[in-house]
Every structure is written in structure tokens, then in C-alpha cells.
Design a protein around this motif. Sequence first.
Motif, PDB file in Angstrom:
ATOM      1  N   UNK A 203       0.882  -1.164   0.000  1.00  0.00           N
ATOM      2  CA  UNK A 203       0.000   0.000   0.000  1.00  0.00           C
ATOM      3  C   UNK A 203       0.919   1.212   0.000  1.00  0.00           C
ATOM      4  N   UNK A 204       0.762   2.070  -0.988  1.00  0.00           N
ATOM      5  CA  UNK A 204       1.702   3.154  -1.238  1.00  0.00           C
ATOM      6  C   UNK A 204       1.065   4.505  -0.914  1.00  0.00           C
ATOM      7  N   UNK A 205       1.883   5.435  -0.428  1.00  0.00           N
ATOM      8  CA  UNK A 205       1.438   6.826  -0.239  1.00  0.00           C
ATOM      9  C   UNK A 205       2.559   7.734  -0.717  1.00  0.00           C
ATOM     10  N   UNK A 206       2.314   8.452  -1.813  1.00  0.00           N
ATOM     11  CA  UNK A 206       3.299   9.382  -2.358  1.00  0.00           C
ATOM     12  C   UNK A 206       2.829  10.802  -2.071  1.00  0.00           C
ATOM     13  N   UNK A 207       3.540  11.485  -1.164  1.00  0.00           N
ATOM     14  CA  UNK A 207       3.111  12.825  -0.751  1.00  0.00           C
ATOM     15  C   UNK A 207       4.128  13.413   0.209  1.00  0.00           C
ATOM     16  N   UNK A 208       4.167  14.740   0.293  1.00  0.00           N
ATOM     17  CA  UNK A 208       4.897  15.354   1.405  1.00  0.00           C
ATOM     18  C   UNK A 208       4.330  14.819   2.707  1.00  0.00           C
ATOM     19  N   UNK A 209       5.196  14.603   3.671  1.00  0.00           N
ATOM     20  CA  UNK A 209       4.736  14.079   4.961  1.00  0.00           C
ATOM     21  C   UNK A 209       4.496  15.255   5.905  1.00  0.00           C
ATOM     22  N   UNK A 210       3.205  15.500   6.169  1.00  0.00           N
ATOM     23  CA  UNK A 210       2.807  16.628   7.003  1.00  0.00           C
ATOM     24  C   UNK A 210       1.379  16.417   7.463  1.00  0.00           C
ATOM     25  N   UNK A 211       0.970  17.198   8.439  1.00  0.00           N
ATOM     26  CA  UNK A 211      -0.336  17.012   9.053  1.00  0.00           C
ATOM     27  C   UNK A 211      -1.493  17.058   8.081  1.00  0.00           C
ATOM     28  N   UNK A 212      -1.429  17.962   7.110  1.00  0.00           N
ATOM     29  CA  UNK A 212      -2.541  18.107   6.163  1.00  0.00           C
ATOM     30  C   UNK A 212      -2.717  16.856   5.304  1.00  0.00           C
ATOM     31  N   UNK A 213      -1.635  16.127   5.073  1.00  0.00           N
ATOM     32  CA  UNK A 213      -1.697  14.911   4.261  1.00  0.00           C
ATOM     33  C   UNK A 213      -2.069  13.691   5.097  1.00  0.00           C
ATOM     34  N   UNK A 214      -1.991  13.838   6.437  1.00  0.00           N
ATOM     35  CA  UNK A 214      -2.658  12.892   7.341  1.00  0.00           C
ATOM     36  C   UNK A 214      -2.011  11.505   7.425  1.00  0.00           C
ATOM     37  N   UNK A 215      -0.700  11.420   7.190  1.00  0.00           N
ATOM     38  CA  UNK A 215      -0.055  10.105   7.265  1.00  0.00           C
ATOM     39  C   UNK A 215      -0.159   9.476   8.650  1.00  0.00           C
ATOM     40  N   UNK A 216      -0.184  10.296   9.695  1.00  0.00           N
ATOM     41  CA  UNK A 216      -0.242   9.760  11.050  1.00  0.00           C
ATOM     42  C   UNK A 216      -1.523   8.964  11.275  1.00  0.00           C
ATOM     43  N   UNK A 217      -2.660   9.491  10.836  1.00  0.00           N
ATOM     44  CA  UNK A 217      -3.917   8.753  10.982  1.00  0.00           C
ATOM     45  C   UNK A 217      -3.934   7.498  10.111  1.00  0.00           C
ATOM     46  N   UNK A 218      -3.303   7.567   8.948  1.00  0.00           N
ATOM     47  CA  UNK A 218      -3.211   6.362   8.116  1.00  0.00           C
ATOM     48  C   UNK A 218      -2.485   5.272   8.884  1.00  0.00           C
ATOM     49  N   UNK A 219      -1.358   5.611   9.485  1.00  0.00           N
ATOM     50  CA  UNK A 219      -0.558   4.625  10.221  1.00  0.00           C
ATOM     51  C   UNK A 219      -1.340   4.073  11.402  1.00  0.00           C
ATOM     52  N   UNK A 220      -2.017   4.945  12.138  1.00  0.00           N
ATOM     53  CA  UNK A 220      -2.817   4.484  13.273  1.00  0.00           C
ATOM     54  C   UNK A 220      -3.908   3.517  12.824  1.00  0.00           C
ATOM     55  N   UNK A 221      -4.477   3.795  11.644  1.00  0.00           N
ATOM     56  CA  UNK A 221      -5.601   2.986  11.162  1.00  0.00           C
ATOM     57  C   UNK A 221      -5.165   1.631  10.628  1.00  0.00           C
ATOM     58  N   UNK A 222      -3.982   1.548  10.038  1.00  0.00           N
ATOM     59  CA  UNK A 222      -3.646   0.346   9.255  1.00  0.00           C
ATOM     60  C   UNK A 222      -2.487  -0.468   9.811  1.00  0.00           C
ATOM     61  N   UNK A 223      -1.853  -0.023  10.895  1.00  0.00           N
ATOM     62  CA  UNK A 223      -0.598  -0.667  11.307  1.00  0.00           C
ATOM     63  C   UNK A 223      -0.767  -2.134  11.678  1.00  0.00           C
ATOM     64  N   UNK A 224      -1.986  -2.564  11.989  1.00  0.00           N
ATOM     65  CA  UNK A 224      -2.200  -3.969  12.341  1.00  0.00           C
ATOM     66  C   UNK A 224      -2.600  -4.824  11.140  1.00  0.00           C
ATOM     67  N   UNK A 225      -2.738  -4.210   9.968  1.00  0.00           N
ATOM     68  CA  UNK A 225      -3.095  -4.979   8.772  1.00  0.00           C
ATOM     69  C   UNK A 225      -1.878  -5.755   8.257  1.00  0.00           C
ATOM     70  N   UNK A 226      -2.083  -6.897   7.624  1.00  0.00           N
ATOM     71  CA  UNK A 226      -0.969  -7.749   7.196  1.00  0.00           C
ATOM     72  C   UNK A 226      -0.395  -7.346   5.837  1.00  0.00           C
ATOM     73  N   UNK A 227      -0.290  -6.031   5.575  1.00  0.00           N
ATOM     74  CA  UNK A 227       0.235  -5.551   4.307  1.00  0.00           C
ATOM     75  C   UNK A 227       1.531  -4.775   4.552  1.00  0.00           C
TER      76      UNK A 227
END
Length: 366
Positions: A203-227
Motif C-alpha cells: 500500500x503506497x502513499x506518495x506525498x509530502x509528509x505533514x499534518x494536512x496529508x494525514x499520514x499519522x492517521x493512516x498509520x494508526x488505522x492500518x498498522x495492524x493490517x498484514x500488508x
Amino acid sequence: MRILFQSRKTLFTAPGGDTTQILKTKEFLEKLGLNIDINLELEPDVSKYDIIHVFNLMRPQELYLQVRNAKKYGKKIALSTIYGPYTEFEKKARGGVLQFLNKFLSITQIEYLKVIARAILNREFSKGTSIYLLNGHKTLQRKIINQIDVFLPNSHSEMRRVENDFNITNKKYFSVPNAVDVKKFSYNSTLIDEENEKYRDCVLCVSRIEGRKNQLNIIKAVKDLPYQFVFIGKAGANFAKYLEECKSLSGNNIHFLGQIDHEKLPQFYKLAKVHILASWMETPGLSSLEAAVMRTNIVVTKKGDTEDYFKDFAYYCEPDDLGSIKEAVVKAYEAPFNIEFFKHIQNHFKWEDTASVTLEAYKSIV
């Protein structure tokens, strides 16, 4: 026709989606026979140009002087609005003292504070900053709008947002799509380097890493998935701590590759099973377009103009709902790619399409 492109002074030192939009629009307009120059100065000599094309209404402190200068020379002006206020992010997810203050401030007051912060922290101070501080954010935006001959939003919904926020009607505009280079992002001609094979079906995310792009919530949501999850991009200005927080919450299945050579991006899109942009606002997100034309399922925010572009082909999520993000990722991962989505992007969102509509807009005011 001689056209001058003008935009924020940090266009190349802090590149973003607007940087790509400007460079690609220039490239493909030149293929149609136009002469395009880029000048980031605030008050240059523009006497030899037929049209001044300015970008990014979100940065009025520089744009105003460029527009005023163009009018001094009697030039026609086209504006690519790139207008996407991050109101919800500022009030719900910014964090720290700013988020507390934002509960009591309007979006224009928030933007005013951000310009002051950039001037102090990033030394982004110019003559335009002084005029901005004297006039205020929305007043300066309105002064810009009143001098524009044709508007070039990236979608009809973006123009509706401009009309509603500034209470304007009957402005001449052309909906100019953001786009993808279908020759560069070509599924069939992209070869995978052996060293990147380990990321296949990620699962890929190409973007500047910053609050508006919301990578932190993505990680919180998916870190237990087997991908496997792969984040490509560097931290935005003043978001180094945000990147470290993202890394601290990540397991062994989450990888941060930093900024990579743009020429290698097609490989990662082709390797990925899903691309995600769960941002607080997108108009629509260039990396989502690139992923889709590389036949990768996409998860995108419902905030902004994404539905204008992706219709029912995308998997939508809410940026502040971890369950929504996780559910969208799982659905996208388990679903086969719909080739009609690829055709939809290729038929409507190529840079050739962008250049064609832009030229039509120029002709309407010359």
C-alpha cells in the motif's frame, strides 16, 4: 502567443503539486506552439508578454503584487486558483497552540497567522508580506479576484468554492483538469528494478509528509493490517517532528523511503496494490491520478474535489475516522483493478487535455 507564468517564490525550493502543475502545463503548451517563461519575481518587466498566467490564490501575499504589476503593464491575466483551504485540518488536527487558537479564529485569521509564522520561521518575508499584513488575507484575495480576466480552476467544484467564499458570480472560467503524463506513467513500458521487488503488492502513499496529508492517521488505522506500507516523500516545512511521530508508531511493515527520483515513481505505482491519500483536502491529488493510470486502486479523501475526478472508481474515506480509512484500504486491497478506471483517467486527465483547455481560455481573453 507569449505567456509568462508567475507563482510563489518558494515554487522550486519547496516544491509541491503546484510545481508539477506549472511545469507540465508549460511543457505541453509549448508542444502546441506557445512561448512560455516562468518568473517568480514580484514586479518584473512583463512588457513583451501577451498574457500573465498566475497560480495559487492561497498565497495572496506574492500573487497580489504580480497581478498588480501585470495590470500596470496593461496585460490580460489568467489565474489557476488552486484554491483548497484546509479549514477542517486547522480546527481539528493541526495540534499544539495553533489548533487551540484556531477554535476561536476564522480561516482567514488562521492563514494570516501562518503567513506571520512563515515570515519568522522560514524567513519568507518580502514586500508582498508587508502589504499582506496591512490588508489581511481575504481582502488581498478579493483584490486579486477583481483583476482577473479568466479563472482556471482544476474542477467545477473548485470554482463553486471560490464563488461561495468570495460571493462572486458570472466570472469567466474554464475547468482545467489536473493531469498525468501518460507516456511517463505507462504501465506496459515500466520495468521494475530488482531492488524494489520487495515492495510488490504494497500500500503506497506518495506525498509530502505533514499534518494536512494525514499520514499519522493512516498509520494508526492500518498498522495492524498484514500488508506492507510504503511512504514516499520528505517532511514538509516545520513537520520534522510529525515525521518522527509517524515513524515512532510504525511497525516493521511500514517503510519510509524519503524523497526518491521522480523517474522511479512509475515503478512503485506499478508494484503497489493500493495508493492512499487520506488528506484533509485534495484538488484532486496528482499522485492519485498517477497511481490510477498505473492501474493501482486508490483510496482518497472525500474532502475537496476528488469525486469530480474519480467518480465511483475510487475507495473513499474520512480523514478523521480511523475505521473509515482501514475499511477503505481493505476493500481496495481485496478488489481487482477496474480497467474502466484506467480508461477514464486516460480519456479525460492527460496533460494534453490540460494544455488544450488552457489554450482555449487564453484565446477567450486575447
